[in-house]
Design a protein around this motif. Sequence first.
Motif, PDB file in Angstrom:
ATOM      1  N   LEU A  69       3.748  14.389   8.159  1.00 18.87           N
ATOM      2  CA  LEU A  69       4.758  14.056   9.157  1.00 18.87           C
ATOM      3  C   LEU A  69       4.963  12.547   9.219  1.00 18.87           C
ATOM      4  CD1 LEU A  69       6.520  15.139  11.635  1.00 18.87           C
ATOM      5  CD2 LEU A  69       4.605  14.369  13.035  1.00 18.87           C
ATOM      6  N   SER A  70       3.870  11.795   9.364  1.00 22.83           N
ATOM      7  CA  SER A  70       3.982  10.347   9.526  1.00 22.83           C
ATOM      8  C   SER A  70       2.744   9.669   8.978  1.00 22.83           C
ATOM      9  CB  SER A  70       4.173   9.971  10.999  1.00 22.83           C
ATOM     10  OG  SER A  70       3.016  10.281  11.749  1.00 22.83           O
ATOM     11  N   PHE A  71       2.878   8.379   8.718  1.00 20.50           N
ATOM     12  CA  PHE A  71       1.756   7.510   8.391  1.00 20.50           C
ATOM     13  C   PHE A  71       1.465   6.666   9.623  1.00 20.50           C
ATOM     14  CE2 PHE A  71       1.999   6.994   3.433  1.00 20.50           C
ATOM     15  CZ  PHE A  71       1.499   8.282   3.289  1.00 20.50           C
ATOM     16  N   GLN A  72       0.368   6.976  10.291  1.00 18.57           N
ATOM     17  CA  GLN A  72      -0.080   6.170  11.408  1.00 18.57           C
ATOM     18  C   GLN A  72      -1.085   5.134  10.907  1.00 18.57           C
ATOM     19  OE1 GLN A  72       0.857   5.951  14.523  1.00 18.57           O
ATOM     20  NE2 GLN A  72       2.282   7.686  14.617  1.00 18.57           N
ATOM     21  N   LEU A  73      -1.349   4.120  11.718  1.00 21.06           N
ATOM     22  CA  LEU A  73      -2.185   3.012  11.284  1.00 21.06           C
ATOM     23  C   LEU A  73      -3.442   2.924  12.125  1.00 21.06           C
ATOM     24  CD1 LEU A  73       0.541   0.261  10.782  1.00 21.06           C
ATOM     25  CD2 LEU A  73      -0.211   2.029   9.193  1.00 21.06           C
ATOM     26  N   SER A  74      -4.510   2.496  11.470  1.00 21.46           N
ATOM     27  CA  SER A  74      -5.784   2.326  12.146  1.00 21.46           C
ATOM     28  C   SER A  74      -6.214   0.877  12.051  1.00 21.46           C
ATOM     29  CB  SER A  74      -6.856   3.211  11.506  1.00 21.46           C
ATOM     30  OG  SER A  74      -8.117   2.975  12.092  1.00 21.46           O
ATOM     31  N   GLY A  75      -6.773   0.357  13.147  1.00 23.81           N
ATOM     32  CA  GLY A  75      -7.313  -0.997  13.111  1.00 23.81           C
ATOM     33  C   GLY A  75      -8.622  -1.034  12.359  1.00 23.81           C
ATOM     34  N   GLY A  76      -8.987  -2.205  11.910  1.00 25.52           N
ATOM     35  CA  GLY A  76     -10.241  -2.343  11.178  1.00 25.52           C
ATOM     36  C   GLY A  76     -10.803  -3.733  11.327  1.00 25.52           C
ATOM     37  N   THR A  77     -11.924  -3.984  10.682  1.00 23.86           N
ATOM     38  CA  THR A  77     -12.588  -5.276  10.820  1.00 23.86           C
ATOM     39  C   THR A  77     -12.065  -6.298   9.835  1.00 23.86           C
ATOM     40  OG1 THR A  77     -14.324  -4.587   9.286  1.00 23.86           O
ATOM     41  CG2 THR A  77     -14.682  -4.153  11.613  1.00 23.86           C
ATOM     42  N   LEU A 124       0.809  -1.214   0.000  1.00 21.12           N
ATOM     43  CA  LEU A 124       0.000   0.000   0.000  1.00 21.12           C
ATOM     44  C   LEU A 124       0.840   1.261   0.000  1.00 21.12           C
ATOM     45  CD1 LEU A 124      -2.808   1.289   0.161  1.00 21.12           C
ATOM     46  CD2 LEU A 124      -2.723   1.014   2.640  1.00 21.12           C
ATOM     47  N   SER A 125       1.878   1.300   0.825  1.00 23.99           N
ATOM     48  CA  SER A 125       2.629   2.553   1.002  1.00 23.99           C
ATOM     49  C   SER A 125       3.876   2.658   0.135  1.00 23.99           C
ATOM     50  CB  SER A 125       3.032   2.724   2.473  1.00 23.99           C
ATOM     51  OG  SER A 125       3.929   1.704   2.877  1.00 23.99           O
ATOM     52  N   GLN A 126       4.314   1.539  -0.459  1.00 22.32           N
ATOM     53  CA  GLN A 126       5.508   1.528  -1.314  1.00 22.32           C
ATOM     54  C   GLN A 126       6.701   2.204  -0.630  1.00 22.32           C
ATOM     55  OE1 GLN A 126       5.828   0.054  -4.692  1.00 22.32           O
ATOM     56  NE2 GLN A 126       4.200  -1.007  -3.585  1.00 22.32           N
ATOM     57  N   PRO A 127       7.099   1.707   0.540  1.00 25.68           N
ATOM     58  CA  PRO A 127       8.227   2.330   1.255  1.00 25.68           C
ATOM     59  C   PRO A 127       9.549   2.022   0.571  1.00 25.68           C
ATOM     60  CG  PRO A 127       7.508   0.354   2.389  1.00 25.68           C
ATOM     61  CD  PRO A 127       6.545   0.559   1.258  1.00 25.68           C
ATOM     62  N   GLN A 128      10.470   2.964   0.672  1.00 23.39           N
ATOM     63  CA  GLN A 128      11.804   2.774   0.101  1.00 23.39           C
ATOM     64  C   GLN A 128      12.816   2.312   1.141  1.00 23.39           C
ATOM     65  OE1 GLN A 128      10.237   6.171  -0.605  1.00 23.39           O
ATOM     66  NE2 GLN A 128       9.138   4.819  -1.985  1.00 23.39           N
ATOM     67  N   ALA A 129      12.467   2.406   2.418  1.00 23.97           N
ATOM     68  CA  ALA A 129      13.393   2.029   3.487  1.00 23.97           C
ATOM     69  C   ALA A 129      12.656   1.245   4.557  1.00 23.97           C
ATOM     70  CB  ALA A 129      14.046   3.273   4.096  1.00 23.97           C
ATOM     71  N   TYR A 130      13.457   0.520   5.352  1.00 21.31           N
ATOM     72  CA  TYR A 130      12.903  -0.344   6.388  1.00 21.31           C
ATOM     73  C   TYR A 130      13.830  -0.235   7.599  1.00 21.31           C
ATOM     74  CZ  TYR A 130      10.423  -4.692   7.864  1.00 21.31           C
ATOM     75  OH  TYR A 130       9.639  -5.638   8.502  1.00 21.31           O
ATOM     76  N   TYR A 142      -5.164   7.124   3.473  1.00 21.05           N
ATOM     77  CA  TYR A 142      -4.229   7.203   2.359  1.00 21.05           C
ATOM     78  C   TYR A 142      -4.600   6.211   1.260  1.00 21.05           C
ATOM     79  CZ  TYR A 142       0.108   6.423  -0.231  1.00 21.05           C
ATOM     80  OH  TYR A 142       1.036   6.253  -1.223  1.00 21.05           O
ATOM     81  N   ASN A 143      -4.764   6.749   0.065  1.00 18.92           N
ATOM     82  CA  ASN A 143      -4.945   5.928  -1.135  1.00 18.92           C
ATOM     83  C   ASN A 143      -6.066   4.904  -0.952  1.00 18.92           C
ATOM     84  OD1 ASN A 143      -4.238   5.447  -3.782  1.00 18.92           O
ATOM     85  ND2 ASN A 143      -2.647   3.960  -3.290  1.00 18.92           N
ATOM     86  N   ALA A 144      -7.201   5.333  -0.396  1.00 15.48           N
ATOM     87  CA  ALA A 144      -8.297   4.408  -0.094  1.00 15.48           C
ATOM     88  C   ALA A 144      -9.637   5.055  -0.422  1.00 15.48           C
ATOM     89  CB  ALA A 144      -8.240   3.991   1.367  1.00 15.48           C
ATOM     90  N   PRO A 145      -9.900   5.374  -1.690  1.00 14.63           N
ATOM     91  CA  PRO A 145     -11.145   6.080  -2.036  1.00 14.63           C
ATOM     92  C   PRO A 145     -12.406   5.308  -1.680  1.00 14.63           C
ATOM     93  CG  PRO A 145     -10.000   5.300  -4.001  1.00 14.63           C
ATOM     94  CD  PRO A 145      -9.054   5.126  -2.860  1.00 14.63           C
TER      95      PRO A 145
END
Length: 556
Positions: free
Chosen positions: A201-209, A126-132, A403-406
């Motif tokens: 600033l950051s990508f935070q995460l949300s829980g879901g079903t 989903l986020s296509q990160p370049q670093a880990y 993010y990226n979730a229409p």
Amino acid sequence: MAGIHYPIDGVNYGNPDVARRYLEEGAWIDSTFGEALQATARRIPDKLAFISDERSITFRALDELSTRFAAALFNLGLKPGSRALFQMGTTIDTVIALCACYRSGIVPVCSLPQYREVEIGKLAELSQPQAYFVQGDLGHFDLVGFAGRMCDMHPSLTRLIVARGTVPEGAHSMTALLESHTLETARTTLDAVRLGSEDVLSFQLSGGTTGVPKIIPRFHAEYLAHAAAWATHIHAGKSATVIWSLPLLHNAAHLYAIVPTILLGQTTVLMPKVDVVRMAQLIERHRVTHAVSIGPVAPQLMASPQVLESDLSSLKGFFCMSRADSLESFLGVPCSNLYGTTEGLLLGSAPDADAFIRHHTQGFSGCAFDEIMLLDPESERPVAPGEMGELCFRGPSSLRGYYNAPDINATALTGEGFFRSGDMMRAHDVDGVTCYSFEGRMRDNINRGGEKIGCEEVESFLSRHPAVLDAKLVAMPDPMYGEKGCAFIVARAGQPAPDVAQMIEFLTSQGLAKYKCPERIEVVDAFPLTRVGKVDKPAMRKWIADKLAAEVTAGA
């Protein structure tokens, strides 16, 4: 400094006119995280910013080290707007790495150390990160080896950065990167970076079903203001000393610990793991003024009489998700319930607030610009006074869109732009102040000590077991974590149903994080159904709650 200097495709930046109004009226702070750290380091350079048993760090040292690290990341080819997955613990190294990203415009994807193939894989796609970023000495799991395998599976992950552990060939050592720049060369390198206060600033995460990751972009201006408003709300701020023992990448950790430390100059005591007796000792040693419990900390405190052997008199307030009255009675210090969601709302109350507000509600927002409504979930009409309704809100820090979730965004907000929390609340008027009490959830998930578990996601994995014909997961009450997962299983004919240990082994082998696994299994012939033929999960939740209560009574 206001403005969006490095836009990211897929991020909803909201209405520019509303943003301008928030900046003009002080609902946002027109600054970046890096500028806030620099200003605090100039003002109180030798004050301790973060304390841990391993090491402590002053504001000056934090500013200088994170600046050097930021320049090294920039020279690795990571530019403003680049994303970086994080799996690190509650350490000073994590603080330095996060501050370096925030200084250089790299956007951390704030995942949990417990995540495995399923969660990290979805986040990478989903986020296509370049670093880990990973921590090499975090628990018994080989996180570095795991990260290497994930880098092999996801082409966007081209840079693996390892802190506190053996660095494999092809990866980068955090220590070596830090040493690659002097402060002078780092500042020269970063002169090219001019972030805007409205940048991500950051990508935070949300829980879901369903288990599909939902990424919440948080922005410099609103995050700084959100943390400042909370600190004011609970009478904390620059003179406060806060203790934090839970994951440092959480939204909660940012709002209670990291951001107010950087912005206001409070001191935060970090604990790499929950140990309530040690927590009490650290409260005494460092004269901690404010403590926050998200999840099992408060119940563990009340189950440990040894904590009372420490001097807790410095505590002005202890904030927990529920049972504040019981915790206050046990500790002998003011305690308040709170409510928070990564989508941008914080409810709570100060230590000197009315006892009913602190103990029997989750309090109220500390941001004067937040709009809160309790709506009928079906009609989106406000409920009558005193009735339960779905908590819906909008304001300076409220979600503008995942993010990226229409498709998800189409139903996440009301027609008036209020975020639909899925949580049922009741409003209470206390001396002219509207407070809110949590009454339950609409969505099919489990809140295990502050970590949301999507039942549908786990059910799909349970059903993969060769002995399972069908499975449903529901929340069961737990004295420590609030809730845990109970799986109701219909076994295939002629096959014995797995026990809990066997199921956990199977699920983790499928790449599911261990904390999502059920902690009790009930084998049934069929699931209870509603009158219209749907699976009756409320009946299942009631059945297991009654059975647990009967077991406690029988064992008393």
